[in-house]
Design an enzyme around this catalytic site. Structure first.
Site, short mmCIF file in Angstrom:
data_model
loop_
_atom_site.label_atom_id
_atom_site.label_comp_id
_atom_site.label_asym_id
_atom_site.label_seq_id
_atom_site.Cartn_x
_atom_site.Cartn_y
_atom_site.Cartn_z
N PRO A 69 1.56 11.87 -3.25
CA PRO A 69 2.89 12.41 -3.00
C PRO A 69 3.92 11.39 -2.55
O PRO A 69 3.62 10.50 -1.75
CB PRO A 69 2.67 13.43 -1.88
CG PRO A 69 1.22 13.61 -1.74
CD PRO A 69 0.51 12.58 -2.52
N ASN A 70 5.12 11.55 -3.09
CA ASN A 70 6.31 10.79 -2.72
C ASN A 70 6.33 9.37 -3.27
O ASN A 70 7.33 8.66 -3.12
CB ASN A 70 6.53 10.76 -1.19
CG ASN A 70 6.73 12.15 -0.62
OD1 ASN A 70 7.59 12.88 -1.11
ND2 ASN A 70 5.93 12.54 0.35
N TYR A 117 8.11 0.22 2.13
CA TYR A 117 7.35 0.25 0.88
C TYR A 117 7.86 -0.73 -0.19
O TYR A 117 7.28 -0.80 -1.28
CB TYR A 117 7.37 1.68 0.31
CG TYR A 117 6.73 2.68 1.25
CD1 TYR A 117 5.39 2.55 1.62
CD2 TYR A 117 7.45 3.73 1.79
CE1 TYR A 117 4.80 3.44 2.49
CE2 TYR A 117 6.88 4.64 2.67
CZ TYR A 117 5.55 4.49 3.02
OH TYR A 117 4.96 5.36 3.89
N ALA A 131 0.23 10.28 1.61
CA ALA A 131 0.01 11.09 2.81
C ALA A 131 -1.34 11.82 2.78
O ALA A 131 -1.93 12.11 3.83
CB ALA A 131 1.14 12.09 2.96
N GLU A 167 -9.35 1.95 -2.50
CA GLU A 167 -8.20 2.60 -1.85
C GLU A 167 -7.13 1.54 -1.59
O GLU A 167 -7.43 0.47 -1.06
CB GLU A 167 -8.67 3.21 -0.52
CG GLU A 167 -7.54 3.86 0.27
CD GLU A 167 -8.01 4.37 1.64
OE1 GLU A 167 -9.23 4.44 1.89
OE2 GLU A 167 -7.12 4.69 2.46
N HIS A 176 -2.95 0.75 -0.23
CA HIS A 176 -1.71 1.17 0.40
C HIS A 176 -0.71 0.03 0.36
O HIS A 176 -1.08 -1.13 0.55
CB HIS A 176 -1.95 1.57 1.87
CG HIS A 176 -2.91 2.70 2.00
ND1 HIS A 176 -2.53 4.00 1.77
CD2 HIS A 176 -4.22 2.73 2.30
CE1 HIS A 176 -3.59 4.78 1.93
NE2 HIS A 176 -4.64 4.03 2.24
N ARG A 227 12.73 5.03 -1.44
CA ARG A 227 12.10 5.64 -0.26
C ARG A 227 11.74 4.53 0.74
O ARG A 227 10.90 3.68 0.43
CB ARG A 227 10.82 6.34 -0.71
CG ARG A 227 9.98 6.86 0.42
CD ARG A 227 8.59 7.30 -0.05
NE ARG A 227 7.82 7.79 1.05
CZ ARG A 227 6.49 7.80 1.10
NH1 ARG A 227 5.79 7.37 0.06
NH2 ARG A 227 5.87 8.24 2.16
N ASN A 261 -4.03 5.24 -4.48
CA ASN A 261 -3.15 5.30 -3.31
C ASN A 261 -2.88 6.78 -3.05
O ASN A 261 -1.98 7.36 -3.65
CB ASN A 261 -1.83 4.55 -3.54
CG ASN A 261 -0.97 4.55 -2.27
OD1 ASN A 261 -1.29 5.26 -1.31
ND2 ASN A 261 0.09 3.78 -2.27
N ARG A 308 0.94 1.14 11.81
CA ARG A 308 1.92 2.23 11.84
C ARG A 308 1.46 3.33 12.81
O ARG A 308 0.61 3.08 13.65
CB ARG A 308 2.11 2.76 10.40
CG ARG A 308 2.60 1.65 9.46
CD ARG A 308 2.91 2.17 8.09
NE ARG A 308 3.98 3.17 8.13
CZ ARG A 308 4.30 3.96 7.11
NH1 ARG A 308 3.62 3.86 5.97
NH2 ARG A 308 5.28 4.84 7.22
C1 DQA Z 1 1.01 4.89 1.93
C2 DQA Z 1 0.78 5.06 3.45
C3 DQA Z 1 0.72 6.53 3.81
O1 DQA Z 1 0.53 6.68 5.22
C4 DQA Z 1 2.03 7.22 3.46
O2 DQA Z 1 1.96 8.60 3.73
C5 DQA Z 1 2.43 6.97 2.04
C6 DQA Z 1 2.23 5.65 1.46
C7 DQA Z 1 1.20 3.41 1.54
O3 DQA Z 1 1.07 3.10 0.36
O4 DQA Z 1 1.54 2.58 2.39
O5 DQA Z 1 3.01 7.82 1.39
O6 DQA Z 1 -0.14 5.35 1.25
#
Ligand code: DQA
Length: 159
Positions: free
Chosen positions: A21-22, A34, A88, A109, A111, A29, A85, A118
Site C-alpha cells: 500500500p501507498n 522514501y 505498512a 524483504e 524497504h 509521498r 516490499n 523509525r
Molecule cells: C516501507 C516502510 C513501512 O514502514 C511503510 O509503512 C511503507 C514503506 C519502506 O519501504 O520503507 O509504506 O515499507
C-alpha cells in the site's frame, strides 16, 4: 538420429516484485523518507537490471492485502524468487506472511527506509522470519540489492 533425451535448456530466472500500500505514491509521498523516484522509474531500472542479468521480472503494486496475496498465489509455478516490499502490511499482515509461507518461493524483504530508525511500531516485521533476508534503508537501491540477493540465492541453489 537425435537423442530422445531432451537437453535441459536453462530458462531465465523469474522474480516477482511485490509492492504494498501507498507505494504507488512514491515520488510525492514523504520524499525525505522514501526518495524522489516514482515507482514507475524504479520499475524501469529494475527491468533493465534484471534484463542485464538474464532475468525476467513481474512487477505488482496494490493497496489491497487480498490482491497482494492473490499475486503471490498466482506466482506459484512461475516465480523462482520474490522481492517484497509489503509497506505498512509488513507490520500487521498475518495473511501476507501466511501467503509467503504457503507459496514456498524464497522471498527477500526490502524497504526503502530503515524501519529500525523509525517509529517503534515499524521495528516489528511479520515477514522478516519467513523471508530469506531483509534489506532496509537504501532507498530505491534496496530493490536492486533485493534482486541481486534473489539471483545470488538462486545461483547458489543450482550450483
Ligand atoms: C516501507 C516502510 C513501512 O514502514 C511503510 O509503512 C511503507 C514503506 C519502506 O519501504 O520503507 O509504506 O515499507
Amino acid at each position: 538420429m537425435a537423442s530422445r533425451r531432451s537437453a535441459k535448456v536453462a530458462r531465465a530466472r523469474r522474480i516477482l516484485i511485490l509492492n504494498g500500500p501507498n507505494l504507488n505514491l512514491l515520488g510525492r509521498r514523504e520524499p525525505e523518507q522514501y526518495g524522489p523516484q516514482t515507482l514507475r522509474e524504479i520499475e524501469e531500472q529494475l527491468r533493465s537490471y534484471a534484463g542485464s542479468r538474464g532475468a525476467e521480472i513481474r512487477f505488482v503494486q496494490s493497496n489491497h492485502e487480498g490482491a497482494l496475496i492473490d499475486a503471490i498465489q498466482n506466482a506459484v509455478g512461475w516465480a523462482d524468487a520474490m522481492v517484497v516490499n509489503p509497506a505498512a502490511l509488513t507490520h500487521t499482515s498475518v495473511g501476507l506472511r501466511d501467503a509467503i509461507l504457503a507459496a514456498d518461493i524464497p522471498a527477500v524483504e526490502v524497504h526503502l527506509s530503515n524501519i529500525y530508525r523509525r517509529e517503534q511500531f515499524r521495528h516489528q516485521s511479520l515477514i522478516a522470519d519467513v523471508a530469506v533476508g531483509q534489506i532496509t534503508g537504501f532507498g530505491a537501491f534496496s530493490y536492486l540489492l533485493g534482486i541481486q540477493a534473489a539471483l545470488h540465492l538462486l545461483e547458489k541453489e543450482s550450483s
